[in-house]
Design a protein around this motif. Structure first.
Motif, PDB file in Angstrom:
ATOM      1  N   UNK B   1       0.836  -1.206   0.000  1.00 43.29           N
ATOM      2  CA  UNK B   1       0.000   0.000   0.000  1.00 43.29           C
ATOM      3  C   UNK B   1       0.871   1.256   0.000  1.00 43.29           C
ATOM      4  N   UNK B   2       0.467   2.228  -0.789  1.00 49.68           N
ATOM      5  CA  UNK B   2       1.245   3.465  -0.844  1.00 49.68           C
ATOM      6  C   UNK B   2       1.111   4.225   0.477  1.00 49.68           C
ATOM      7  N   UNK B   3       2.206   4.753   0.932  1.00 50.52           N
ATOM      8  CA  UNK B   3       2.215   5.566   2.148  1.00 50.52           C
ATOM      9  C   UNK B   3       1.936   7.011   1.714  1.00 50.52           C
ATOM     10  N   UNK B   4       0.823   7.562   2.167  1.00 50.26           N
ATOM     11  CA  UNK B   4       0.421   8.895   1.688  1.00 50.26           C
ATOM     12  C   UNK B   4       1.426   9.972   2.104  1.00 50.26           C
ATOM     13  N   UNK B   5       2.097   9.726   3.214  1.00 47.80           N
ATOM     14  CA  UNK B   5       3.116  10.688   3.643  1.00 47.80           C
ATOM     15  C   UNK B   5       4.288  10.693   2.648  1.00 47.80           C
ATOM     16  N   UNK B   6       4.718   9.507   2.243  1.00 43.37           N
ATOM     17  CA  UNK B   6       5.805   9.405   1.262  1.00 43.37           C
ATOM     18  C   UNK B   6       5.371  10.027  -0.058  1.00 43.37           C
ATOM     19  N   UNK B   7       4.135   9.744  -0.437  1.00 42.35           N
ATOM     20  CA  UNK B   7       3.614  10.315  -1.683  1.00 42.35           C
ATOM     21  C   UNK B   7       3.606  11.847  -1.621  1.00 42.35           C
ATOM     22  N   UNK B   8       3.323  12.383  -0.433  1.00 40.27           N
ATOM     23  CA  UNK B   8       3.334  13.846  -0.280  1.00 40.27           C
ATOM     24  C   UNK B   8       4.744  14.400  -0.509  1.00 40.27           C
ATOM     25  N   UNK B   9       5.753  13.694  -0.010  1.00 39.80           N
ATOM     26  CA  UNK B   9       7.142  14.122  -0.258  1.00 39.80           C
ATOM     27  C   UNK B   9       7.442  14.096  -1.754  1.00 39.80           C
ATOM     28  N   UNK B  10       6.973  13.046  -2.414  1.00 38.75           N
ATOM     29  CA  UNK B  10       7.216  12.941  -3.867  1.00 38.75           C
ATOM     30  C   UNK B  10       6.477  14.063  -4.598  1.00 38.75           C
ATOM     31  N   UNK B  11       5.239  14.263  -4.214  1.00 38.98           N
ATOM     32  CA  UNK B  11       4.447  15.300  -4.885  1.00 38.98           C
ATOM     33  C   UNK B  11       5.051  16.691  -4.688  1.00 38.98           C
ATOM     34  N   UNK B  12       5.543  16.943  -3.492  1.00 37.96           N
ATOM     35  CA  UNK B  12       6.081  18.283  -3.236  1.00 37.96           C
ATOM     36  C   UNK B  12       7.463  18.461  -3.871  1.00 37.96           C
ATOM     37  N   UNK B  13       8.359  17.509  -3.606  1.00 39.48           N
ATOM     38  CA  UNK B  13       9.755  17.712  -4.037  1.00 39.48           C
ATOM     39  C   UNK B  13      10.049  17.213  -5.457  1.00 39.48           C
ATOM     40  N   UNK B  14       9.350  16.167  -5.877  1.00 41.17           N
ATOM     41  CA  UNK B  14       9.667  15.617  -7.210  1.00 41.17           C
ATOM     42  C   UNK B  14       8.717  16.137  -8.288  1.00 41.17           C
ATOM     43  N   UNK B  15       7.437  16.348  -7.927  1.00 40.05           N
ATOM     44  CA  UNK B  15       6.487  16.852  -8.935  1.00 40.05           C
ATOM     45  C   UNK B  15       6.563  18.388  -8.965  1.00 40.05           C
ATOM     46  N   UNK B  16       6.089  19.047  -7.889  1.00 41.26           N
ATOM     47  CA  UNK B  16       6.179  20.521  -7.873  1.00 41.26           C
ATOM     48  C   UNK B  16       7.643  20.960  -7.867  1.00 41.26           C
ATOM     49  N   UNK B  17       8.470  20.165  -7.224  1.00 37.00           N
ATOM     50  CA  UNK B  17       9.896  20.489  -7.163  1.00 37.00           C
ATOM     51  C   UNK B  17      10.581  20.418  -8.516  1.00 37.00           C
TER      52      UNK B  17
END
Lengths: 414, 250
Positions: B1-17
């Motif tokens: 299962x995806x960890x939503x906290x980890x996904x938030x790091x990816x979304x913030x730093x890898x996507x918006x980042x």
């Protein structure tokens, strides 16, 4: 300077293989896991083998220091082993009722391996390491297993790590990992998990990949043995890789202790497919009650080959023979490196030595040197320990050192 | 299962980042924010906080969201991830006078980013677009790998086995990297001057196929399409994390 190998047919076969086999050649003998750097320096497929050599599909001959990753201990196509196997094949191999060769082989193992009261046969190292873990759990009624970091005990889920594809947390949640040679750490986990540890499993010394191999510290194994005894925990030695190359009686015997169970494969039958779990009497009943078998595990031909191989290894004092050859090679390679200003480290036992050029921490220099050796017909690998076999001659060693010299010269120039 | 906290790091730093990279590689993106000087803070309760700093056609990412002109607070990683999915509407807690930047220019930027990250087949027919899109994916992947190595339970196992040093990831002469130090990973978005191991893709097309999961990198090694070298155990551990990257980004 020697002629440089060409691998046109190997490449063609690899492309053909890639169409119908995942990753072309999978596992340790494949280009990715086998660390073929660069891939152009290495052959992918063999045509034949004899003694200490193999020939690839392009006709290149190699002095083979991987020995099929261990099984070739007497020399490829050893006449005595092959004759015993051929004789048995005439009578039968995979039959409804097993051959009495199985009894003979078990008796020979019990007579040969110092810590063995019984022997159980399978096919691969992974079969018997898995059986040993199941047996330890069945005997102790405990779950946890202690591993030493850098280990390799096969490919079953329990041997793999949480981040490996296909592994789930439940596969490895009872695994405890501690540093190699750290008996204090072992003492600490016994205190922390009092009454929960079923087994400690380890190779006789640390011959993991990518790093210099490390022999056990003085008194290490004796301390481990005592901690296991004090905590009613089963001590398992995975001698699949090192087995018989250190000591015909088992690597535990070599290091002065007795395992409760010891796993063999690779060199057991000089390339015929059989593995063995040997153990102490107190575990025999447990093993007797286990459901663990396979379609080909009781085939007679590998048993006949194993009997011939172990018998011959005993007669020739195999460990001494390989140790002498390994030392000769080591001295030659280190001397060649030194003469070109390189610091070649040779670690582990001489009969299954690990190589690393220490002048470049990124290992790129080492990879270039290994590639130049392979291109000139000396088969080394980059980051796995090597193996010596009894057919390796002084001439082979001299030729190897000559090739190593040429390879050092090439990497020094570039 | 995806960890939503980890996904938030990816979304913030890898996507918006990835917006700083977008502004470097896509003139339309740089033009969108030319002349602007705005600091957009994003703060996720129980998750990451970072500030996107826009200044005259360029952008950079800073950790923390205290020093910003516009602040978007999120009550949970799930809420923030919802904004990235387009299912949650953000409400700023600060910077109401600069809402125009948020609703117009920032929205346009993220639309351009989406165009390159979720590229259509027709856009990919254009070789320049194809190249830029793939390079943006490369940056996204190394950043996501670092975040997964530092935050994800399974990724942490791989990161802990990643020996100190830098793995260079190359497509032709274009090179980024990932640095390991004490079991922590950091993405390097410029050409690392020194590295201890490397993974090099033969062509931009091959890189794209591997990123899209159409080609397996292990199989490509044997064919000489992907080259590995140096301290290969680093590459090995990076590959395990990359497996997690595709899991999180699907």
């Amino acid at each position: 300077m020697r002629e440089i190998n060409r691998y046109d047919k190997s490449r063609e076969y690899y492309e053909r293989a890639s169409k119908v086999i995942p990753s072309g050649v999978y596992g340790h003998q494949g280009p990715a896991e086998g660390c073929f750097v660069p891939v152009e320096a290495f052959p992918f497929f063999s045509e034949k083998a004899q003694g200490s050599y193999f020939w690839d599909v392009d006709g290149n001959r190699f002095i083979d220091y991987m020995c099929a990753y261990g099984p070739n201990i007497l020399g490829y196509n050893d006449p005595d082993v092959d004759a015993a196997a051929a004789e048995q094949r005439k009578k039968g191999d995979c039959i409804t009722a097993p051959s009495t060769k199985m009894i003979e082989f078990a008796e020979l193992m019990v007579d040969t391996v110092a810590s063995a009261d019984w022997a159980f046969f399978a096919k691969n190292g992974n079969d018997v390491t898995t059986l040993s873990i199941m047996a330890a759990r069945a005997y102790t009624k405990r779950k946890k297993i202690v591993f030493f970091k850098g280990y390799y005990h096969g490919v079953s889920p329990w041997t793999q790590k949480l981040d490996y594809p296909g592994i789930i947390e439940e596969d490895v949640c009872n695994n405890i990992y501690i540093p190699w040679n750290d008996s204090d750490a072992l003492g600490e986990v016994f205190d922390k998990y009092k009454g929960e540890i079923a087994a400690v499993i380890s190779q006789p010394y640390m011959h993991g990949n990518f790093k210099d191999n490390v022999l056990p510290a003085g008194g290490f194994w004796q301390r481990v043995r005592k901690l296991c005894d004090d905590n009613d925990t089963v001590l398992i030695i995975d001698d699949v890789r090192a087995g018989f190359r250190l000591d015909i009686a088992g690597s535990d015997h070599y290091f002065g202790f007795e395992a409760d169970m010891i796993c063999f494969c690779k060199a057991l039958a000089n390339g015929y497919n059989v593995s063995a779990l040997c153990g102490k009497d107190f575990l025999k009943n447990t093993i007797s009650g286990m459901t663990f078998t396979g379609s080909y595990w009781l085939s007679a031909v590998p048993f006949a080959a194993g009997i011939a191989c172990v018998t011959k290894m005993r007669e020739m004092d195999i460990a001494k023979v390989l140790d002498e050859k390994g030392k000769k090679l080591r001295d030659g390679l280190v001397g060649a490196a030194k003469s070109h200003g390189f610091d070649l480290r040779v670690t582990g036992a001489p009969s299954l030595f690990y190589l690393r050029i220490a002048d470049d921490p990124t290992l790129s220099l080492h990879q270039r040197w290994v590639a130049e050796c392979v291109k000139r017909g000396v088969y080394f690998t980059n980051h796995h320990n090597h193996f010596i076999n009894a057919a390796l001659s002084d001439e082979d060693i001299a030729e190897t050192v000559q090739v190593a010299n040429e390879a050092f010269e090439v990497v020094k120039k570039n | 299962m995806k960890d939503s906290r980890v996904l938030a790091y990816i979304n913030l730093y890898a996507i918006l980042g990835n917006i700083p990279i977008l502004c470097e590689l896509v003139p339309e993106a740089a033009d969108t924010i030319r002349g602007e000087k705005v600091r957009l803070g994003i703060s996720v309760k129980g998750g990451p906080s970072a500030t996107l700093c826009f200044e005259d056609g360029k952008c950079r990412v800073e950790d923390g969201a205290d020093n910003c002109d516009i602040k978007l607070p999120f009550a949970s990683p799930e809420k923030f991830n919802g904004m990235i999915d387009g299912t949650v509407q953000p409400f700023p807690s600060k910077g109401f006078t600069k809402l125009g930047f948020l609703t117009k220019k920032f929205t346009k930027l993220t639309d351009i980013l989406t165009k390159y990250l979720k590229a259509s087949e027709s856009d990919l027919q254009n070789p320049d677009f194809f190249r830029t899109s793939t390079l943006i994916m490369l940056h996204l992947i190394v950043e996501a790998a670092a975040r997964i190595g530092n935050e994800d339970k399974v990724g942490k196992v791989s990161a802990s086995n990643f020996e100190d040093g830098i793995t260079a990831v190359m497509i032709g002469n274009y090179c980024v990297g990932i640095e390991g130090k004490g079991g922590k990973l950091k993405a390097i978005h410029t050409n690392p001057p020194k590295y201890t191991s490397s993974m090099s893709f033969e062509s931009i097309e091959l890189a794209r196929n591997i990123f899209d999961g159409k080609v397996n990198s292990v199989a490509a090694v044997g064919l000489g399409q992907v080259r590995i070298g140096g301290f290969i155990s680093q590459v090995d551990n990076l590959n395990r994390i990359l497996d997690r990257v595709s899991y999180y980004l699907v």
